[in-house]
Write an enzyme that holds these catalytic residues in place. Structure first.
Site, PDB file in Angstrom:
ATOM      1  N   ALA A   1       5.634   5.724  20.791  1.00 38.77           N
ATOM      2  CA  ALA A   1       5.704   4.694  21.837  1.00 38.77           C
ATOM      3  C   ALA A   1       6.093   3.375  21.179  1.00 38.77           C
ATOM      4  CB  ALA A   1       4.364   4.572  22.563  1.00 38.77           C
TER       5      ALA A   1
ATOM      6  N   ILE B   1       1.563  -1.940  12.543  1.00 40.47           N
ATOM      7  CA  ILE B   1       0.751  -3.115  12.874  1.00 40.47           C
ATOM      8  C   ILE B   1       0.817  -4.130  11.736  1.00 40.47           C
ATOM      9  CG2 ILE B   1      -1.502  -3.945  13.649  1.00 40.47           C
ATOM     10  CD1 ILE B   1       0.133  -1.848  15.502  1.00 40.47           C
TER      11      ILE B   1
ATOM     12  N   ARG C   1      28.768 -24.012  -8.458  1.00 42.46           N
ATOM     13  CA  ARG C   1      29.540 -22.898  -9.008  1.00 42.46           C
ATOM     14  C   ARG C   1      31.028 -23.269  -9.093  1.00 42.46           C
ATOM     15  NH1 ARG C   1      29.897 -18.232 -11.927  1.00 42.46           N
ATOM     16  NH2 ARG C   1      31.317 -16.730 -10.949  1.00 42.46           N
TER      17      ARG C   1
ATOM     18  N   GLY D   1      28.395 -11.667  -6.782  1.00 46.79           N
ATOM     19  CA  GLY D   1      27.547 -10.709  -7.512  1.00 46.79           C
ATOM     20  C   GLY D   1      26.145 -11.250  -7.742  1.00 46.79           C
TER      21      GLY D   1
ATOM     22  N   GLU E   1       8.844  -6.971  17.632  1.00 47.21           N
ATOM     23  CA  GLU E   1       8.593  -7.586  18.956  1.00 47.21           C
ATOM     24  C   GLU E   1       9.689  -7.190  19.945  1.00 47.21           C
ATOM     25  OE1 GLU E   1       6.581 -11.090  19.755  1.00 47.21           O
ATOM     26  OE2 GLU E   1       5.619 -11.220  17.781  1.00 47.21           O
TER      27      GLU E   1
HETATM   28  N1  CAA Z   1       5.200 -10.296  31.960  1.00 44.72           N
HETATM   29  C1  CAA Z   1       4.232  -9.732  32.726  1.00 44.72           C
HETATM   30  N2  CAA Z   1       4.359  -8.512  33.299  1.00 44.72           N
HETATM   31  C2  CAA Z   1       5.497  -7.855  33.087  1.00 44.72           C
HETATM   32  C3  CAA Z   1       6.549  -8.376  32.310  1.00 44.72           C
HETATM   33  C4  CAA Z   1       6.375  -9.650  31.736  1.00 44.72           C
HETATM   34  N3  CAA Z   1       7.321 -10.215  30.970  1.00 44.72           N
HETATM   35  N4  CAA Z   1       7.568  -7.494  32.291  1.00 44.72           N
HETATM   36  C5  CAA Z   1       7.181  -6.437  33.038  1.00 44.72           C
HETATM   37  N5  CAA Z   1       5.922  -6.660  33.509  1.00 44.72           N
HETATM   38  C6  CAA Z   1       5.129  -5.771  34.368  1.00 44.72           C
HETATM   39  C7  CAA Z   1       5.966  -5.194  35.499  1.00 44.72           C
HETATM   40  O1  CAA Z   1       5.958  -6.048  36.619  1.00 44.72           O
HETATM   41  C8  CAA Z   1       5.254  -3.890  35.773  1.00 44.72           C
HETATM   42  O2  CAA Z   1       4.101  -4.102  36.563  1.00 44.72           O
HETATM   43  P1  CAA Z   1       4.015  -3.552  38.090  1.00 44.72           P
HETATM   44  O3  CAA Z   1       4.226  -2.077  38.008  1.00 44.72           O
HETATM   45  O4  CAA Z   1       2.638  -3.929  38.524  1.00 44.72           O
HETATM   46  O5  CAA Z   1       5.119  -4.261  38.809  1.00 44.72           O
HETATM   47  C9  CAA Z   1       4.745  -3.463  34.399  1.00 44.72           C
HETATM   48  O6  CAA Z   1       4.704  -4.643  33.602  1.00 44.72           O
HETATM   49  C10 CAA Z   1       5.646  -2.451  33.746  1.00 44.72           C
HETATM   50  O7  CAA Z   1       6.943  -3.024  33.689  1.00 44.72           O
HETATM   51  P2  CAA Z   1       8.243  -2.147  33.549  1.00 44.72           P
HETATM   52  O8  CAA Z   1       8.243  -1.079  34.596  1.00 44.72           O
HETATM   53  O9  CAA Z   1       9.399  -3.060  33.467  1.00 44.72           O
HETATM   54  O10 CAA Z   1       7.939  -1.438  32.146  1.00 44.72           O
HETATM   55  P3  CAA Z   1       8.818  -0.446  31.282  1.00 44.72           P
HETATM   56  O11 CAA Z   1       7.958   0.701  30.906  1.00 44.72           O
HETATM   57  O12 CAA Z   1      10.147  -0.195  31.939  1.00 44.72           O
HETATM   58  O13 CAA Z   1       9.016  -1.295  29.925  1.00 44.72           O
HETATM   59  C11 CAA Z   1      10.110  -2.804  28.442  1.00 44.72           C
HETATM   60  C12 CAA Z   1       9.623  -2.495  29.863  1.00 44.72           C
HETATM   61  C13 CAA Z   1      10.756  -4.156  28.562  1.00 44.72           C
HETATM   62  C14 CAA Z   1      11.089  -1.803  27.911  1.00 44.72           C
HETATM   63  C15 CAA Z   1       8.849  -2.900  27.503  1.00 44.72           C
HETATM   64  O14 CAA Z   1       8.280  -1.612  27.294  1.00 44.72           O
HETATM   65  C16 CAA Z   1       9.165  -3.504  26.165  1.00 44.72           C
HETATM   66  O15 CAA Z   1       9.221  -4.719  26.050  1.00 44.72           O
HETATM   67  N6  CAA Z   1       9.357  -2.655  25.125  1.00 44.72           N
HETATM   68  C17 CAA Z   1       9.456  -3.133  23.775  1.00 44.72           C
HETATM   69  C18 CAA Z   1       8.097  -3.092  23.144  1.00 44.72           C
HETATM   70  C19 CAA Z   1       7.901  -4.190  22.149  1.00 44.72           C
HETATM   71  O16 CAA Z   1       8.430  -5.287  22.265  1.00 44.72           O
HETATM   72  N7  CAA Z   1       7.082  -3.907  21.155  1.00 44.72           N
HETATM   73  C20 CAA Z   1       6.758  -4.885  20.202  1.00 44.72           C
HETATM   74  C21 CAA Z   1       5.577  -4.487  19.427  1.00 44.72           C
HETATM   75  S1  CAA Z   1       4.726  -5.865  18.746  1.00 44.72           S
HETATM   76  C22 CAA Z   1       5.450  -6.218  17.268  1.00 44.72           C
HETATM   77  O17 CAA Z   1       6.480  -5.743  16.924  1.00 44.72           O
HETATM   78  C23 CAA Z   1       4.724  -7.253  16.513  1.00 44.72           C
HETATM   79  C24 CAA Z   1       4.951  -7.401  15.082  1.00 44.72           C
HETATM   80  O18 CAA Z   1       4.978  -6.488  14.297  1.00 44.72           O
HETATM   81  C25 CAA Z   1       5.074  -8.765  14.551  1.00 44.72           C
END
Ligand code: CAA
Length: 385
Positions: free
Chosen positions: A130, A157, A268, A346, A369
């Site tokens: 996921a 993480i 350089r 280089g 992110e």
């Molecule tokens: N703010 C609040 N709610 C939001 C939102 C937002 N920006 N965007 C969507 N939602 C809500 C939607 O309204 C929906 O709610 P309802 O069903 O009640 O209407 C719910 O969230 C689900 O939304 P989607 O159906 O759009 O969700 P999706 O499964 O299609 O996924 C996605 C959307 C944009 C692809 C999302 O999964 C995503 O951003 N994926 C990428 C994950 C990510 O960024 N991971 C980062 C990990 S953290 C990290 O990397 C940190 C690090 O190491 C430094």
């Protein structure tokens, strides 16, 4: 008046952050990359200067810096060392879910230790299967009396193991998709919490990336952030604010590479003159600076929107701007750092010079992110809805 221009206070903060970065962080950056150890001394220097978690509001003992100020701090730390910039960036990522959605009790309990520099806070959304499809997570939190019991493995993480606290997203209502996910605070000291080995990465090596393994972790139900089933929304709403901090990190890495390359081309000499005199290279430098400044203005604009949204003024274009800033700045950083390596020839390809590290560090900003492909999905959805 320009809506997103940094104020005099912002520029003073930049000077402070740059001085700390130049003096305490830059001299350690190559070694941190080489040893792949978390730089505890850098953390202490950031705490001493109160730059480790500037975003924490004053009412929780923090500096109460606005989103633009936070961007500037991250930018300046990343200019010296990208891995170290994950200290202020991930402290923000871990705590924004609380600032947006948690009870006052949780905020009072967990934000002050972060502000005091006694604890860091990580964010645990992703799992092995996921990543982009974050809602497909399998980690479960089952209600048992007035406790939840968490089981599952979070992956990728940032700062895992060194952080004391974790915002963990877990399924509380299986079969309900995104609406069946809740967010919790998990402590490193909770029984059943352990960490996988450090991932062997291309860059940001001084920032540990590990699995967070949860085996029958029993925590009070009061550790839930917000209401049951709101965890995924909180997670995405958080990213609307924090993708801007990744943009800041990318800007800092790119600025570091550009500054180094500018110094190098003036020193350089080839064909009897400094290589800065060759127009072909001048055009490269101009393009690098142009892309950087464009990404910076977009990032500062997004930061101004983030600040308004944090204070009760929802911004309908924040989701778009946050993804756009992260995407534009990270793509720019990859191009700029690659060009900086090219300008050093280089030498640039060796670890004797910092641009090689900067190019490796830049790559992650296009991935975490949310990959830049996901950022484009988010932007397109905003445009078409
Ligand atoms: N703010 C609040 N709610 C939001 C939102 C937002 N920006 N965007 C969507 N939602 C809500 C939607 O309204 C929906 O709610 P309802 O069903 O009640 O209407 C719910 O969230 C689900 O939304 P989607 O159906 O759009 O969700 P999706 O499964 O299609 O996924 C996605 C959307 C944009 C692809 C999302 O999964 C995503 O951003 N994926 C990428 C994950 C990510 O960024 N991971 C980062 C990990 S953290 C990290 O990397 C940190 C690090 O190491 C430094």
């Amino acid at each position: 008046m320009s809506f997103y221009a940094p104020t005099e206070e912002h520029e003073m903060l930049r000077e402070t952050a740059r001085a700390v970065a130049d003096e305490k962080i830059a001299p350690r950056a190559a070694e941190t990359d080489e040893t792949e150890e978390f730089p505890s001394d850098v953390y202490k220097s950031l705490v001493a200067a109160d730059l480790h978690a500037v975003h924490v509001p004053e009412e929780y003992g923090g500096a109460g810096a606005d989103a633009l100020a936070t961007v500037i701090v991250i930018e300046e730390v990343a200019r010296a060392c990208a891995a170290s910039s994950l200290i202020p960036a991930v402290n923000k990522l871990g705590t924004v879910p609380l600032m947006l959605s948690a009870s006052e009790e949780l905020k009072q309990r967990y934000l002050p230790p972060v502000a005091r520099g006694e604890a860091m806070f990580s964010y645990a959304l992703s799992e092995a299967d996921a990543g982009s499809d974050a809602a497909a997570m399998k980690t479960r939190a089952e209600l048992d009396g007035d406790h939840y019991v968490l089981n599952g493995t979070k992956m990728w993480i940032t700062n895992a193991g060194v952080s004391d606290y974790y915002t963990v997203m877990a399924v509380t209502a299986p079969g309900e998709g995104a609406r069946g996910i809740s967010a919790f605070v998990v402590e490193k000291s909770d029984e059943g919490v352990s960490f996988g080995p450090k991932e062997k990465k291309l860059g940001i090596k001084g920032s540990p990336t590990r699995q967070v393994i949860l085996e029958n972790v029993r925590i009070p139900a009061t550790r839930m952030i917000g209401e049951p089933g709101t965890g995924f929304k909180t997670a995405l709403a958080t990213l609307d604010h924090t993708r801007i901090t990744i943009a800041a990190q990318a800007l800092g890495i790119a600025q570091g590479a550009l500054d180094y390359a500018l110094g190098y081309v003036k020193e350089r000499k080839q064909f009897g003159k400094p290589i800065a005199d060759f127009q072909g290279l001048q055009f490269m430098l101009a393009d690098m600076a142009m892309k950087l400044e464009a990404a910076r203005q977009l990032t500062y604009h997004a930061a101004a929107k983030s600040e308004l949204a944090m204070h009760g003024q929802p911004q309908k274009d924040l989701t778009f701007l946050s993804s756009a800033a992260k995407c534009a700045a990270s793509d720019a950083a990859m191009e700029i750092t690659t060009d900086a390596v090219q300008l050093l020839g280089g030498y640039g390809y060796t670890r004797e010079f910092p641009v090689e590290r900067m190019m490796r560090d830049a790559k992650i900003t296009q991935i975490y992110e949310g990959t830049n492909q996901i950022q484009r999905v988010v932007m397109a959805r905003q445009l078409l809805k």
